[in-house]
Design an enzyme around this catalytic site. Structure first.
Site, short mmCIF file in Angstrom:
data_model
loop_
_atom_site.label_atom_id
_atom_site.label_comp_id
_atom_site.label_asym_id
_atom_site.label_seq_id
_atom_site.Cartn_x
_atom_site.Cartn_y
_atom_site.Cartn_z
N ASP A 246 0.70 -1.34 0.12
CA ASP A 246 -0.05 0.13 0.12
C ASP A 246 0.80 1.21 -0.01
OD1 ASP A 246 -2.88 1.11 0.57
OD2 ASP A 246 -1.81 2.15 2.04
N ASP B 235 -9.20 -7.14 -4.48
CA ASP B 235 -8.93 -5.78 -3.63
C ASP B 235 -9.78 -4.84 -4.43
OD1 ASP B 235 -7.87 -3.50 -2.65
OD2 ASP B 235 -5.89 -3.67 -3.26
N HIS C 83 -6.78 -6.74 -0.61
CA HIS C 83 -5.67 -5.59 -0.33
C HIS C 83 -4.64 -5.98 0.44
CE1 HIS C 83 -3.99 -1.76 -0.83
NE2 HIS C 83 -4.19 -1.52 0.53
#
Length: 310
Positions: free
Chosen positions: A114, A245, A273
């Site tokens: 991320d 995701d 995710h």
């Protein structure tokens, strides 16, 4: 480097996260990190709205053969949260470089997820000789151009988004569960370890909503990183991507492939995710395979000075 004042708050599940707390004082504030195992070094960098707890399975899997360091960004996890600090990704990236320099870390494999990508990859692009390879989970290194993502980013960056973040802890209570392939995997026990960090409403705005705004506001930061993708492309890279995701769909995986064409890619259909949370055994096996090829384990190096331990 000093021991944390409170390395074990009441909410912390020490059975799930049994690692020794360490800390490092930087000009902006104190960072918490863990330093486990011995061997070639692996550095794990988390995103938002989580902290190094998201890597607990991977730390356990690696530490018998490798030295593993995982930090909490300023404002996250067990790190300090100064009221006047800068919580944009540019500032986190600067602090990450300061962290590596202050610890005098040797060459390492970098694992990011991320926002951990745009936070830690600038260091790899600037110092490729210091990085043995990359392992990337559902991250990015280019500005956002997708119309759907841009609409979402504008919504979350505005007054409504700020209200939802502040009053309802939206990134943790709404966005995080929706980004799992199967929501039941985010059990109440696991979720509590993330929710407890952001009980303070003002902190949700200063830390979490700042990164939500940065999806748009930090365009120049991502553009500068993307401009150096040719440097990152020289590093051995494994991409492990959760296809379910809801935040970053398959199009973002394809863009990462285009940026890093030599990367080995593993797309996990039944993960979202957080593939390392949702499919920990499969992900650990893939990371260990990457390390076996590009960072052979050895036992001559040791973890941090025990005087730094809590």
């Amino acid at each position: 480097m000093t021991a944390l004042a409170n390395p074990s708050p009441a909410w912390l599940d020490r059975a799930a996260y049994p690692f020794t707390a360490r800390s490092l004082e930087l000009p902006d504030g104190r960072l918490h990190y863990i330093d486990e195992g011995a061997g070639e070094l692996v550095v794990l960098v988390h995103g938002t709205p989580t902290w190094s707890f998201e890597y607990r399975h991977l730390i356990r899997a690696l530490r018998s053969r490798y030295r593993v360091i995982a930090l909490d960004h300023l404002g996250f996890g067990l790190s300090q949260r100064p009221a006047g600090a800068d919580y944009r990704p540019e500032a986190h990236a600067r602090r990450f470089a300061e962290f590596i320099a202050a610890l005098g870390l040797p060459r390492f494999t970098l694992v990011t997820h991320d926002f951990g990508g745009p936070i830690a990859l600038p260091f790899a692009a600037a110092h490729p000789e210091r990085v043995a390879g990359l392992v990337l989970f559902n991250t990015w290194l280019a500005p956002f151009t997708d119309p759907v993502m841009l609409r979402r980013a504008r919504l979350v960056a505005g007054a409504l988004g700020r209200f939802l973040y502040r009053s309802f802890n939206a990134s943790l209570r709404l966005i995080m569960p929706s980004a799992y392939a199967r929501r039941r995997r985010l059990t109440p026990a696991i979720h509590s370890q993330y929710l407890a960090v952001f009980r303070d409403r003002d902190a949700r705005v200063r830390v979490l909503h700042t990164l939500a705004r940065a999806l748009l506001d930090s365009h120049a930061h991502y553009a500068a990183l993307h401009a150096r993708r040719h440097v990152l492309a020289t590093l051995p890279t494994t991409v492990i991507w959760g296809l379910a995701d809801s935040a970053f769909g398959p199009a973002y995986l394809e863009r990462l492939r285009e940026s890093l064409p030599a990367a080995e890619v593993h797309a996990l259909a039944d993960a979202g995710h957080w593939p390392h949370e949702e499919a920990p055994d499969e992900v650990a096996a893939l990371v260990l395979a990457h390390l076996a090829r590009h960072a052979p384990a050895r036992v001559t190096s040791s973890a941090c000075d025990p005087l730094q331990s809590a």
